[in-house]
Design a protein around this motif. Sequence first.
Motif, PDB file in Angstrom:
ATOM      1  N   GLN A  11      35.282  84.701  25.606  1.00  0.00           N
ATOM      2  CA  GLN A  11      35.364  85.443  26.866  1.00  0.00           C
ATOM      3  C   GLN A  11      34.143  85.185  27.754  1.00  0.00           C
ATOM      4  O   GLN A  11      33.946  85.861  28.753  1.00  0.00           O
ATOM      5  N   GLN A  12      33.349  84.185  27.402  1.00  0.00           N
ATOM      6  CA  GLN A  12      32.143  83.871  28.168  1.00  0.00           C
ATOM      7  C   GLN A  12      32.217  82.448  28.717  1.00  0.00           C
ATOM      8  O   GLN A  12      32.945  81.618  28.208  1.00  0.00           O
ATOM      9  N   GLY A  13      31.424  82.198  29.731  1.00  0.00           N
ATOM     10  CA  GLY A  13      31.304  80.853  30.292  1.00  0.00           C
ATOM     11  C   GLY A  13      32.299  80.573  31.389  1.00  0.00           C
ATOM     12  O   GLY A  13      33.110  81.429  31.771  1.00  0.00           O
ATOM     13  N   PRO A  14      32.262  79.330  31.903  1.00  0.00           N
ATOM     14  CA  PRO A  14      33.085  78.982  33.060  1.00  0.00           C
ATOM     15  C   PRO A  14      34.588  78.974  32.775  1.00  0.00           C
ATOM     16  O   PRO A  14      35.392  79.094  33.686  1.00  0.00           O
ATOM     17  N   CYS A  15      34.972  78.833  31.536  1.00  0.00           N
ATOM     18  CA  CYS A  15      36.404  78.835  31.183  1.00  0.00           C
ATOM     19  C   CYS A  15      36.747  80.061  30.351  1.00  0.00           C
ATOM     20  O   CYS A  15      37.585  80.018  29.449  1.00  0.00           O
ATOM     21  N   ALA A  16      36.092  81.183  30.636  1.00  0.00           N
ATOM     22  CA  ALA A  16      36.253  82.400  29.847  1.00  0.00           C
ATOM     23  C   ALA A  16      37.701  82.865  29.814  1.00  0.00           C
ATOM     24  O   ALA A  16      38.405  82.829  30.830  1.00  0.00           O
ATOM     25  N   ALA A  17      38.115  83.277  28.632  1.00  0.00           N
ATOM     26  CA  ALA A  17      39.455  83.850  28.475  1.00  0.00           C
ATOM     27  C   ALA A  17      39.406  85.307  28.919  1.00  0.00           C
ATOM     28  O   ALA A  17      38.410  85.999  28.727  1.00  0.00           O
ATOM     29  N   ALA A  18      40.478  85.758  29.516  1.00  0.00           N
ATOM     30  CA  ALA A  18      40.575  87.162  29.924  1.00  0.00           C
ATOM     31  C   ALA A  18      40.693  88.024  28.672  1.00  0.00           C
ATOM     32  O   ALA A  18      41.271  87.590  27.671  1.00  0.00           O
ATOM     33  N   PRO A  19      40.160  89.245  28.703  1.00  0.00           N
ATOM     34  CA  PRO A  19      40.274  90.128  27.537  1.00  0.00           C
ATOM     35  C   PRO A  19      41.713  90.287  27.045  1.00  0.00           C
ATOM     36  O   PRO A  19      41.949  90.378  25.842  1.00  0.00           O
ATOM     37  N   ALA A  20      42.667  90.290  27.962  1.00  0.00           N
ATOM     38  CA  ALA A  20      44.071  90.433  27.565  1.00  0.00           C
ATOM     39  C   ALA A  20      44.530  89.256  26.709  1.00  0.00           C
ATOM     40  O   ALA A  20      45.434  89.393  25.873  1.00  0.00           O
ATOM     41  N   ALA A  21      43.909  88.079  26.886  1.00  0.00           N
ATOM     42  CA  ALA A  21      44.271  86.893  26.113  1.00  0.00           C
ATOM     43  C   ALA A  21      43.615  86.906  24.732  1.00  0.00           C
ATOM     44  O   ALA A  21      43.880  86.021  23.913  1.00  0.00           O
ATOM     45  N   CYS A  22      42.770  87.879  24.481  1.00  0.00           N
ATOM     46  CA  CYS A  22      42.007  87.930  23.230  1.00  0.00           C
ATOM     47  C   CYS A  22      42.378  89.146  22.388  1.00  0.00           C
ATOM     48  O   CYS A  22      41.523  89.730  21.708  1.00  0.00           O
ATOM     49  N   LYS A  23      43.631  89.510  22.435  1.00  0.00           N
ATOM     50  CA  LYS A  23      44.074  90.674  21.667  1.00  0.00           C
ATOM     51  C   LYS A  23      44.050  90.419  20.163  1.00  0.00           C
ATOM     52  O   LYS A  23      43.954  91.347  19.373  1.00  0.00           O
ATOM     53  N   HIS A  24      44.163  89.184  19.777  1.00  0.00           N
ATOM     54  CA  HIS A  24      44.159  88.807  18.360  1.00  0.00           C
ATOM     55  C   HIS A  24      42.944  87.930  18.089  1.00  0.00           C
ATOM     56  O   HIS A  24      42.432  87.252  18.986  1.00  0.00           O
ATOM     57  N   HIS A  25      42.511  87.933  16.840  1.00  0.00           N
ATOM     58  CA  HIS A  25      41.398  87.074  16.465  1.00  0.00           C
ATOM     59  C   HIS A  25      41.770  85.612  16.671  1.00  0.00           C
ATOM     60  O   HIS A  25      42.909  85.205  16.428  1.00  0.00           O
ATOM     61  N   CYS A  26      40.793  84.833  17.104  1.00  0.00           N
ATOM     62  CA  CYS A  26      41.008  83.391  17.210  1.00  0.00           C
ATOM     63  C   CYS A  26      41.035  82.803  15.795  1.00  0.00           C
ATOM     64  O   CYS A  26      40.682  83.471  14.818  1.00  0.00           O
ATOM     65  N   LEU A  27      41.419  81.554  15.678  1.00  0.00           N
ATOM     66  CA  LEU A  27      41.530  80.900  14.379  1.00  0.00           C
ATOM     67  C   LEU A  27      40.181  80.870  13.653  1.00  0.00           C
ATOM     68  O   LEU A  27      40.125  81.019  12.435  1.00  0.00           O
ATOM     69  N   ILE A  28      39.096  80.736  14.398  1.00  0.00           N
ATOM     70  CA  ILE A  28      37.760  80.699  13.790  1.00  0.00           C
ATOM     71  C   ILE A  28      37.449  82.049  13.143  1.00  0.00           C
ATOM     72  O   ILE A  28      37.082  82.130  11.963  1.00  0.00           O
ATOM     73  N   ALA A  29      37.608  83.125  13.900  1.00  0.00           N
ATOM     74  CA  ALA A  29      37.340  84.460  13.363  1.00  0.00           C
ATOM     75  C   ALA A  29      38.276  84.765  12.199  1.00  0.00           C
ATOM     76  O   ALA A  29      37.853  85.297  11.169  1.00  0.00           O
ATOM     77  N   LYS A  30      39.546  84.410  12.351  1.00  0.00           N
ATOM     78  CA  LYS A  30      40.508  84.660  11.285  1.00  0.00           C
ATOM     79  C   LYS A  30      40.105  83.944  10.008  1.00  0.00           C
ATOM     80  O   LYS A  30      40.151  84.534   8.924  1.00  0.00           O
ATOM     81  N   ALA A  31      39.686  82.695  10.105  1.00  0.00           N
ATOM     82  CA  ALA A  31      39.286  81.935   8.911  1.00  0.00           C
ATOM     83  C   ALA A  31      38.100  82.597   8.204  1.00  0.00           C
ATOM     84  O   ALA A  31      38.099  82.757   6.985  1.00  0.00           O
TER      85      ALA A  31
END
Length: 163
Positions: free
Chosen positions: A97-117
């Motif tokens: 959710q940071q930086g020039p290509c930040a994802a919107a909070p709504a797009a981050c409702k689930h853990h990403c593959l990195i966090a999930k692993a």
Amino acid sequence: MKIGEGVEWAVHLCGVLGVVPDGHTLPAARLAEFHELPPDYLAKHLQALSRAGIVKANRGVNGGYRLAKAAANITLLDITLAIEGSEPAFRCTEIRQQGPCAAAPAACKHHCLIAKAFLDAETQWRRSLASVTVADIITTATSESFDRERRRTFQSWMNGAVK
């Protein structure tokens, strides 16, 4: 992930305390002596184990420590959490959710593959530690690590150490 040496010490100490005869205790100084550990540092870990309900301290002239419950009811996870705390090893900060290509909070409702692993790995690690008890450690140590002479030396030391 790095597990502090205090966890190793605490597991070994609980193994020793697990064979203290019923109705007896082992003084902290004798526990420190057993593995040549610094008494002040050991005291800190004994306090943490006591707060977690793993060991019980008896005060006074014949004071010392003993397990607060049966060795079969204390797991390596219990000891690890008592010494290291329960904070997970991996903590997702939602960097996506940071930086020039930040994802919107709504797009981050689930853990990403990195966090999930990482979270899945921690779950498996915790399950594995929860499946090994102090009783298991004692059984393995006495059957695999103690020859007759070492067993006799240990029993002699224990007889002179318990209160």
